[in-house]
Design an enzyme around this catalytic site. Structure first.
Site, PDB file in Angstrom:
ATOM      1  N   HIS A 108       0.861  -1.182   0.000  1.00 50.66           N
ATOM      2  CA  HIS A 108       0.000   0.000   0.000  1.00 50.66           C
ATOM      3  C   HIS A 108       0.899   1.235   0.000  1.00 50.66           C
ATOM      4  O   HIS A 108       2.051   1.178   0.461  1.00 50.66           O
ATOM      5  CB  HIS A 108      -0.891   0.010   1.234  1.00 50.66           C
TER       6      HIS A 108
ATOM      7  N   GLU B  55       1.032   3.826   1.861  1.00 51.56           N
ATOM      8  CA  GLU B  55       1.536   4.197   3.180  1.00 51.56           C
ATOM      9  C   GLU B  55       2.712   3.321   3.605  1.00 51.56           C
ATOM     10  O   GLU B  55       3.735   3.804   4.078  1.00 51.56           O
ATOM     11  CB  GLU B  55       0.434   4.075   4.245  1.00 51.56           C
TER      12      GLU B  55
ATOM     13  N   CYS C  13      -6.160   1.510   5.929  1.00 55.27           N
ATOM     14  CA  CYS C  13      -6.717   0.250   6.422  1.00 55.27           C
ATOM     15  C   CYS C  13      -6.074  -0.082   7.769  1.00 55.27           C
ATOM     16  O   CYS C  13      -5.166   0.617   8.232  1.00 55.27           O
ATOM     17  CB  CYS C  13      -6.450  -0.872   5.414  1.00 55.27           C
TER      18      CYS C  13
ATOM     19  N   CYS D  67      -2.229  -0.575   7.577  1.00 61.45           N
ATOM     20  CA  CYS D  67      -1.501   0.684   7.444  1.00 61.45           C
ATOM     21  C   CYS D  67      -1.579   1.510   8.725  1.00 61.45           C
ATOM     22  O   CYS D  67      -0.598   2.142   9.120  1.00 61.45           O
ATOM     23  CB  CYS D  67      -2.019   1.470   6.246  1.00 61.45           C
TER      24      CYS D  67
END
Length: 152
Positions: A56, A58, A86, A89
């Protein structure tokens, strides 16, 4: 509420989201800013490109910055993300001791900050992060809606 600098950084995160979309990735972008206000890392989602479900935006930039500075914690950094992080993260943000999280659109289905497990509010989260949201929320949401509409 949001400064001119916040707007500038979120626009950069939006550009990363658009780059991700152009590669067929879910259009989520993020930038990491140091204490002096300089963007030190930027990325969009690369889960498909890297065949890595943890890639992701992040996670990618937290990993890059931590490697660059040789530390597992970067407490003097702010993170700008185009979608509510999420749970995975959110945990990484807390473990990295990010100072401030600013995200654009909420994510009722997959978010882990305002929705889902609300990671930062759990007693097992040992770091309190400043969380702000809503900056460019409509633009981010529209980008995501268009991306998924094109795939249906």
């Amino acid at each position: 509420m949001f400064s001119e600098e916040d707007h500038s950084h979120m626009r950069c995160a939006m550009e990363e989201a658009k780059k991700a979309a152009s590669m067929g990735e879910v259009p989520i972008g993020a930038v990491l800013v140091d204490a002096s206000g300089v963007i030190v890392a930027r990325s969009g989602n690369v889960t498909i490109t890297q065949s890595d479900p943890t890639a992701h935006a992040e996670i990618t930039i937290i990993r890059a910055r931590c490697q660059e500075v040789g530390a597992q914690r970067i407490p003097d950094h702010d993170l700008y993300v185009t979608l509510e992080p999420c749970a995975m993260c959110a945990a990484a943000i807390a473990f990295a001791r990010i100072r401030r999280l600013i995200f654009a659109a909420p994510d009722a289905k997959g978010g882990g900050v305002l929705h889902g497990g609300q990671f930062f509010g759990q007693p097992t989260c040992h770091h309190r992060i400043i969380v702000e949201h809503g900056l460019y929320a409509e633009e981010s949401g529209q980008l995501l809606r268009e991306f998924f509409a094109a795939r249906r």
